[in-house]
Motif scaffolding. Structure first.
Motif, PDB file in Angstrom:
ATOM      1  N   SER A  34      58.139  36.473 -58.738  1.00 55.25           N
ATOM      2  CA  SER A  34      58.187  35.852 -60.086  1.00 55.25           C
ATOM      3  C   SER A  34      57.141  36.435 -60.948  1.00 55.25           C
ATOM      4  O   SER A  34      57.390  36.575 -62.162  1.00 55.25           O
ATOM      5  CB  SER A  34      58.151  34.485 -60.054  1.00 55.25           C
ATOM      6  N   ALA A  35      55.991  37.234 -60.578  1.00 59.81           N
ATOM      7  CA  ALA A  35      55.017  37.721 -61.455  1.00 59.81           C
ATOM      8  C   ALA A  35      55.107  39.254 -61.750  1.00 59.81           C
ATOM      9  O   ALA A  35      54.644  39.843 -62.388  1.00 59.81           O
ATOM     10  CB  ALA A  35      53.747  37.521 -60.835  1.00 59.81           C
ATOM     11  N   LEU A  36      56.351  39.917 -61.145  1.00 58.88           N
ATOM     12  CA  LEU A  36      56.402  41.348 -61.013  1.00 58.88           C
ATOM     13  C   LEU A  36      56.568  41.807 -62.444  1.00 58.88           C
ATOM     14  O   LEU A  36      56.254  42.884 -62.850  1.00 58.88           O
ATOM     15  CB  LEU A  36      57.522  41.801 -60.183  1.00 58.88           C
ATOM     16  N   SER A  37      57.281  41.119 -63.410  1.00 55.13           N
ATOM     17  CA  SER A  37      57.568  41.787 -64.834  1.00 55.13           C
ATOM     18  C   SER A  37      55.886  41.571 -65.281  1.00 55.13           C
ATOM     19  O   SER A  37      55.564  42.678 -66.127  1.00 55.13           O
ATOM     20  CB  SER A  37      58.431  40.387 -65.844  1.00 55.13           C
ATOM     21  N   THR A  38      55.278  40.835 -65.204  1.00 57.02           N
ATOM     22  CA  THR A  38      53.844  40.804 -65.548  1.00 57.02           C
ATOM     23  C   THR A  38      53.008  41.789 -64.934  1.00 57.02           C
ATOM     24  O   THR A  38      52.362  42.685 -65.658  1.00 57.02           O
ATOM     25  CB  THR A  38      53.048  39.372 -65.206  1.00 57.02           C
ATOM     26  N   VAL A  39      53.381  42.357 -63.635  1.00 58.25           N
ATOM     27  CA  VAL A  39      52.637  43.337 -62.945  1.00 58.25           C
ATOM     28  C   VAL A  39      53.000  44.824 -63.796  1.00 58.25           C
ATOM     29  O   VAL A  39      52.368  45.628 -63.873  1.00 58.25           O
ATOM     30  CB  VAL A  39      53.026  43.155 -61.544  1.00 58.25           C
ATOM     31  N   ASN A  40      54.264  44.750 -63.865  1.00 54.54           N
ATOM     32  CA  ASN A  40      54.948  45.911 -64.492  1.00 54.54           C
ATOM     33  C   ASN A  40      54.178  46.292 -65.898  1.00 54.54           C
ATOM     34  O   ASN A  40      53.747  47.633 -66.061  1.00 54.54           O
ATOM     35  CB  ASN A  40      56.369  45.947 -64.704  1.00 54.54           C
ATOM     36  N   ARG A  41      54.150  45.165 -66.880  1.00 54.06           N
ATOM     37  CA  ARG A  41      53.472  45.330 -68.119  1.00 54.06           C
ATOM     38  C   ARG A  41      52.028  45.930 -68.005  1.00 54.06           C
ATOM     39  O   ARG A  41      51.560  46.649 -68.788  1.00 54.06           O
ATOM     40  CB  ARG A  41      53.892  44.258 -68.860  1.00 54.06           C
ATOM     41  N   SER A  42      51.372  45.042 -67.015  1.00 53.92           N
ATOM     42  CA  SER A  42      49.933  45.190 -66.927  1.00 53.92           C
ATOM     43  C   SER A  42      49.683  46.723 -66.288  1.00 53.92           C
ATOM     44  O   SER A  42      48.814  47.319 -66.641  1.00 53.92           O
ATOM     45  CB  SER A  42      49.320  44.332 -65.842  1.00 53.92           C
ATOM     46  N   ALA A  43      50.466  47.277 -65.364  1.00 57.31           N
ATOM     47  CA  ALA A  43      50.271  48.394 -64.625  1.00 57.31           C
ATOM     48  C   ALA A  43      50.365  49.552 -65.790  1.00 57.31           C
ATOM     49  O   ALA A  43      49.479  50.542 -65.984  1.00 57.31           O
ATOM     50  CB  ALA A  43      51.029  48.592 -63.735  1.00 57.31           C
ATOM     51  N   VAL A  44      51.473  49.655 -66.610  1.00 53.88           N
ATOM     52  CA  VAL A  44      51.676  50.380 -67.603  1.00 53.88           C
ATOM     53  C   VAL A  44      50.708  50.524 -68.696  1.00 53.88           C
ATOM     54  O   VAL A  44      50.024  51.442 -69.325  1.00 53.88           O
ATOM     55  CB  VAL A  44      53.146  50.482 -68.084  1.00 53.88           C
ATOM     56  N   MET A  45      50.417  49.050 -69.151  1.00 58.18           N
ATOM     57  CA  MET A  45      49.188  48.843 -70.217  1.00 58.18           C
ATOM     58  C   MET A  45      48.028  49.571 -69.829  1.00 58.18           C
ATOM     59  O   MET A  45      47.300  50.424 -70.616  1.00 58.18           O
ATOM     60  CB  MET A  45      48.967  47.610 -70.434  1.00 58.18           C
ATOM     61  N   GLY A  46      47.464  49.461 -68.343  1.00 56.27           N
ATOM     62  CA  GLY A  46      46.258  50.190 -68.126  1.00 56.27           C
ATOM     63  C   GLY A  46      46.312  51.527 -68.134  1.00 56.27           C
ATOM     64  O   GLY A  46      45.455  52.222 -68.757  1.00 56.27           O
TER      65      GLY A  46
END
Length: 387
Positions: A212-224
């Protein structure tokens, strides 16, 4: 819940980015711009694409499995997690000695403080972050504040250096020269070794895990990656601006030279602030992530995590104060981490297809293909460099 996820997203992204943006990151960017000129833009572009592919693969598997990297590796093959942890910790310690040295250099440029005394002051500030009872929030706020300072400073110095933007854009697509060492070093210095796991492990600690947190993970990874890349591009343009004007960059302290040439004495002081910010956030990220690789091996380590992190910082500082700054350690550490990367990424790619690790999660085929291509490319380039 949404606010907590947003905080975790930003915190993890900036922890990863500021872990990458250390003294070595700054030195590598300036040195390679000097040797490759505008063609270094192509190296940056390739490294950004590789970085995003690496980070999305690794962070998604960590989140889906709800385990840290060393536990994933041990479940895949008993003992493998310990081996990877050893590599990560040794690499993290090598980087951290350079980070402590960089913080000392930053304070020297900013206030004229002796480098060794400056290193001790920086270590004390980093330790204070981990003495805070709300360690997660303290670390996130600290990296956000220092990261903001760095971004604004780099945008300013790139703007006043008047770089040849048209030439930079053209050579980013059509380079005159391609250098494998620089690609491996940049990738290693951005997502190699402990750095890519900094944000992934931070998300786990913040509770942002599960499918359920994968969308957050995707955004955070690309943001970093985006934050780290923005700083890299700005420093590249600033350095290129000086080179294009025929101004020689000092090999002794290349990044400081760029800032000073672009903005005089104010630029040199600004370099001190940037170097200090870059170094101290990398000290925090390196220590936190390195210890996160061993805290699941023993309950006593997890219970005393903050004290072990503090000991890690103290050991790094003592080594620097007693031995001094290793001349080529920072660039070498980035290259070594780039060589280690194919191993850690391969482990994650295999783990993504093990139901006992990731449950019902299905890794997108396109990510697997990209990850596999990166492993083969990095392994090939590593062999080319070693031979």
């Amino acid at each position: 819940m949404k606010q907590r996820n947003t905080g975790a997203l930003i915190g993890a992204a900036l922890l990863m980015a500021t872990s990458a943006i250390g003294p070595g990151f700054l030195t590598q960017t300036t040195v390679f711009t000097k040797s490759l000129g505008a063609s270094f833009g192509f190296v940056i572009l390739v490294s950004i694409l590789i970085d995003i592919g690496v980070q999305l693969n690794i962070w998604r598997v960590i989140a889906a499995s709800e385990m840290r990297a060393q536990d994933i590796a041990n479940k895949l093959l008993p003992g493998l997690g310990g081996f990877i942890s050893l590599l990560i910790i040794l690499g993290g310690l090598a980087f951290n000695i350079g980070n402590v040295a960089g913080a000392g250099l930053g304070l020297e440029a900013l206030f004229g403080v002796d480098v060794r005394k400056g290193a001790c002051i920086a270590a004390a500030i980093a330790i204070a972050v981990f003495l805070n009872k709300q360690i997660g929030k303290a670390m996130d706020r600290f990296t956000q504040f220092m990261g903001g300072i760095m971004i604004l400073a780099f945008i300013y110095i790139a703007w006043i250096s008047s770089p040849p933007l048209q030439q930079a854009a053209m050579r980013t697509v059509v380079p005159v020269k391609v250098d494998f060492v620089s690609i491996i070093t940049l990738v290693g210095g951005t997502v190699g070794g402990y750095i890519t796991f900094a944000g992934g492990h931070r998300l786990i600690d913040a509770g942002a895990k599960g499918v359920s947190a994968l969308s957050t993970v995707n955004r955070s990874a690309v943001m970093g990656i985006s934050v780290a890349s923005l700083v890299r591009v700005c420093l590249f343009l600033a350095s290129l601006g000086m080179i294009s004007q025929g101004i020689a960059i000092d090999d002794g302290n290349p990044t400081a030279s760029v800032f000073q040439l672009a903005a005089g004495n104010f630029g040199y002081r600004l370099f001190g602030l940037v170097m200090f910010a870059a170094a101290i956030t990398s000290i925090v990220g390196s220590a936190y992530t390195s210890v996160s690789f061993i805290k699941t091996f023993d309950r006593r380590i997890a219970k005393n995590e903050n004290w072990i992190i503090i000991a890690f910082i103290l050991i790094s500082t003592l080594i620097f104060v007693s031995v001094g700054k290793p001349v080529h350690l920072l660039i070498l550490a980035g290259a070594i981490n780039g060589i280690i990367l194919p191993v850690s990424l391969t482990v994650m790619l295999i783990a993504a297809y093990k139901p006992d690790i990731v449950g019902s999660y299905k890794q997108p085929a396109v990510l697997t293909l990209i990850g596999t291509a990166i492993v083969l490319l990095m392994a090939w380039m590593s062999i080319r460099v070693l031979l």
